[in-house]
Design an enzyme around this catalytic site. Structure first.
Site, PDB file in Angstrom:
ATOM      1  CB  CYS A   1     -16.895 -30.973 -60.196  1.00 56.94           C
ATOM      2  SG  CYS A   1     -16.776 -29.200 -59.921  1.00 56.94           S
TER       3      CYS A   1
ATOM      4  CG  ASN B   1     -12.248 -27.344 -59.951  1.00 57.20           C
ATOM      5  OD1 ASN B   1     -12.833 -27.784 -60.929  1.00 57.20           O
ATOM      6  ND2 ASN B   1     -12.727 -27.449 -58.715  1.00 57.20           N
TER       7      ASN B   1
ATOM      8  CG  HIS C   1     -13.296 -32.620 -59.967  1.00 55.14           C
ATOM      9  ND1 HIS C   1     -13.120 -31.800 -61.050  1.00 55.14           N
ATOM     10  CD2 HIS C   1     -13.697 -31.822 -58.939  1.00 55.14           C
ATOM     11  CE1 HIS C   1     -13.406 -30.556 -60.697  1.00 55.14           C
ATOM     12  NE2 HIS C   1     -13.747 -30.551 -59.419  1.00 55.14           N
TER      13      HIS C   1
HETATM   14  N1  COA Z   1      -4.306 -16.262 -50.747  1.00 56.21           N
HETATM   15  C1  COA Z   1      -3.834 -16.005 -49.535  1.00 56.21           C
HETATM   16  N2  COA Z   1      -4.511 -16.252 -48.404  1.00 56.21           N
HETATM   17  C2  COA Z   1      -5.732 -16.784 -48.531  1.00 56.21           C
HETATM   18  C3  COA Z   1      -6.315 -17.098 -49.772  1.00 56.21           C
HETATM   19  C4  COA Z   1      -5.543 -16.809 -50.912  1.00 56.21           C
HETATM   20  N3  COA Z   1      -5.989 -17.061 -52.156  1.00 56.21           N
HETATM   21  N4  COA Z   1      -7.534 -17.634 -49.587  1.00 56.21           N
HETATM   22  C5  COA Z   1      -7.728 -17.665 -48.268  1.00 56.21           C
HETATM   23  N5  COA Z   1      -6.663 -17.144 -47.618  1.00 56.21           N
HETATM   24  C6  COA Z   1      -6.447 -16.981 -46.187  1.00 56.21           C
HETATM   25  C7  COA Z   1      -7.747 -16.908 -45.434  1.00 56.21           C
HETATM   26  O1  COA Z   1      -8.235 -15.593 -45.429  1.00 56.21           O
HETATM   27  C8  COA Z   1      -7.318 -17.375 -44.082  1.00 56.21           C
HETATM   28  O2  COA Z   1      -6.717 -16.293 -43.401  1.00 56.21           O
HETATM   29  P1  COA Z   1      -6.966 -16.050 -41.833  1.00 56.21           P
HETATM   30  O3  COA Z   1      -6.420 -17.293 -41.168  1.00 56.21           O
HETATM   31  O4  COA Z   1      -6.191 -14.834 -41.576  1.00 56.21           O
HETATM   32  O5  COA Z   1      -8.433 -15.916 -41.692  1.00 56.21           O
HETATM   33  C9  COA Z   1      -6.226 -18.406 -44.364  1.00 56.21           C
HETATM   34  O6  COA Z   1      -5.786 -18.141 -45.695  1.00 56.21           O
HETATM   35  C10 COA Z   1      -6.702 -19.819 -44.271  1.00 56.21           C
HETATM   36  O7  COA Z   1      -7.921 -19.932 -44.970  1.00 56.21           O
HETATM   37  P2  COA Z   1      -8.669 -21.279 -45.134  1.00 56.21           P
HETATM   38  O8  COA Z   1      -9.926 -21.053 -45.916  1.00 56.21           O
HETATM   39  O9  COA Z   1      -8.789 -21.916 -43.786  1.00 56.21           O
HETATM   40  O10 COA Z   1      -7.615 -22.084 -46.005  1.00 56.21           O
HETATM   41  P3  COA Z   1      -7.606 -23.595 -46.367  1.00 56.21           P
HETATM   42  O11 COA Z   1      -6.341 -24.207 -46.011  1.00 56.21           O
HETATM   43  O12 COA Z   1      -8.875 -24.277 -45.938  1.00 56.21           O
HETATM   44  O13 COA Z   1      -7.648 -23.539 -47.956  1.00 56.21           O
HETATM   45  C11 COA Z   1      -9.109 -23.760 -49.819  1.00 56.21           C
HETATM   46  C12 COA Z   1      -8.756 -22.943 -48.612  1.00 56.21           C
HETATM   47  C13 COA Z   1     -10.265 -23.058 -50.564  1.00 56.21           C
HETATM   48  C14 COA Z   1      -7.910 -23.849 -50.752  1.00 56.21           C
HETATM   49  C15 COA Z   1      -9.506 -25.181 -49.365  1.00 56.21           C
HETATM   50  O14 COA Z   1     -10.509 -25.096 -48.371  1.00 56.21           O
HETATM   51  C16 COA Z   1     -10.062 -26.016 -50.478  1.00 56.21           C
HETATM   52  O15 COA Z   1      -9.363 -26.321 -51.430  1.00 56.21           O
HETATM   53  N6  COA Z   1     -11.302 -26.483 -50.352  1.00 56.21           N
HETATM   54  C17 COA Z   1     -11.919 -27.298 -51.396  1.00 56.21           C
HETATM   55  C18 COA Z   1     -12.395 -26.400 -52.470  1.00 56.21           C
HETATM   56  C19 COA Z   1     -12.688 -27.123 -53.740  1.00 56.21           C
HETATM   57  O16 COA Z   1     -11.895 -27.891 -54.196  1.00 56.21           O
HETATM   58  N7  COA Z   1     -13.842 -26.829 -54.310  1.00 56.21           N
HETATM   59  C20 COA Z   1     -14.264 -27.354 -55.529  1.00 56.21           C
HETATM   60  C21 COA Z   1     -14.754 -28.729 -55.330  1.00 56.21           C
HETATM   61  S1  COA Z   1     -15.481 -29.263 -56.791  1.00 56.21           S
END
Ligand code: COA
Length: 374
Positions: free
Chosen positions: A96, A268, A238
């Protein structure tokens, strides 16, 4: 594809996705589209705005993590279709951060005097490498492309500073196991969350990394340029997650509105996200000639990059052309026929060689040899 569309086949909701990421919808390439066809369209649109001919391009850099092949490069495919007959072309792999890396490479080449004009393209079809059963990753990405033309010019400005960084120790946080020089089965971490050809990610760790490096790298790039954050008209980041941008705004102590954000409509798009957001901001009049702006990219590698740019457009006398648009269209047609004809003739030759009896070929060779002996 809206969040609603996604919730029809995976266990998620519009409310969850919007509140955690700010994303509402993303574009998905059609079956006929590829990273190269999207990149080609973006490059052609950029050439139209810059009003230059493909034959004036010296270098094409294509930043992508979703190329059609390991080789030929996506940049080479685009070069052929553009009819950029005197241009070099290569793909740049920095996930990215790739677009910012690409603009820096092109700028250095122009500043050194080795080239005059470059096209930098960010283009991706992440939909092809997503695991559509993994709700933690597939909701985050979309397909798209954006491109810019950089050229030597008498106008002051352009790229004022760049900060390119990498920390490969975080390579296990974000990646795509694929055909390469490593035996995939030997990777200790390979399990059901690391599928061949599909993206894997540790969302929480990537989130922390991103929020840290955005503020750090923009501050470093501003220092090198001799500017402060108050001198910036806009920051084009980004487009990963609105919460990452909000955290970065807090750490830089600036209002969130300085960031150009459109992840709500595109999600993204990896290396394409910065040029897409940049073009929208320019078209909306948010970025004007003479404005100081910053780009910041971050992602797999881990890699990150920030850049300060004085947005400048060369004066018309440096680029004025008669009937350039029509000439471009003719050159694209010629390039397309050249690619098609070359490939068809090679295929025809293969078929003829296959159906020619081997004996006949040997006799021809002997006749040629006899003739040369005489
Ligand atoms: N819909 C509903 N629930 C979801 C889900 C979705 N699409 N994805 C995950 N969950 C659930 C998980 O299973 C978890 O459930 P649990 O508590 O019962 O285990 C809960 O939501 C929380 O998950 P978590 O991974 O802790 O959520 P988060 O707040 O960290 O958000 C991301 C997850 C991926 C959105 C976040 O970590 C993120 O944006 N990270 C950066 C990723 C990124 O930008 N990558 C590219 C960089 S170039």
């Amino acid at each position: 594809m809206t969040n609603q569309d996604l919730s029809a086949f995976i266990d998620t909701t519009d409310e969850w996705i919007v509140s955690r990421t700010g994303i509402r919808e993303r574009h998905i390439a059609s079956d006929k589209e590829t990273t190269a066809t999207l990149g080609l369209k973006a490059a052609q649109a950029a050439l139209d705005i810059a009003d230059i001919l493909p034959t004036e391009i010296d270098l094409i850099i294509c930043a992508t993590s979703t190329p059609e092949y390991i080789f030929p490069s996506t940049a080479s495919l685009i070069q052929a279709w553009l009819g950029a007959s005197t241009s070099g072309a290569f793909d740049l792999s920095a996930a990215c951060s790739g677009f910012v890396y690409g603009v820096d490479m092109a700028t250095q080449a122009i500043k050194s005097g080795s080239i005059r004009t470059a096209v930098v393209i960010g283009t991706e079809t992440f939909s092809r490498i997503l695991d559509w059963t993994d709700r933690g990753t597939c909701i985050l990405f979309g397909d798209g492309a954006g491109a810019v033309v950089l050229t030597a010019s008498s106008v002051e400005g352009g790229v004022l500073s760049s900060v390119l960084r990498s920390d490969g120790s975080g390579g296990d946080l974000l990646g795509v196991p694929s055909v390469g020089s490593i035996d995939i089965s030997s990777i200790p971490t390979l399990d059901e969350s690391h599928k061949m050809g599909k993206m894997f990610m540790n969302g929480g760790e990537v989130f922390k990394f991103a929020t840290r490096v955005i503020g750090e790298s923009i501050t470093q790039a501003l220092d090198i340029a001799g500017l402060t954050i108050a001198d910036l008209k806009a920051i084009v980041p980004h487009q990963a997650n609105i919460r990452i941008i909000q955290a970065a705004a807090r750490s830089l102590k600036v209002d969130e509105s300085i960031f150009v954000c459109n992840m709500d409509r595109y999600a993204n798009t990896s290396a394409a996200s910065i040029p897409i957001a940049l073009v929208e901001a320019v078209q909306q009049g948010r970025i004007k000639p003479g404005d100081n702006i910053a780009f910041v990219g971050f992602g797999g590698g881990l890699s990150w990059a920030a850049m300060v740019v004085k947005w400048g457009v060369p004066p018309p006398e440096e680029r004025g052309r008669v009937l350039s648009r029509q000439r471009r269209q003719v050159l694209y047609r010629v390039a397309w026929w050249r690619v098609l004809l070359g490939r068809t003739l090679r295929q025809l030759n293969d078929v003829i060689n296959r159906i020619r009896p081997e004996r006949g070929r040997m006799e021809r060779l002997r006749r040629n040899y006899d003739r040369s002996e005489r």
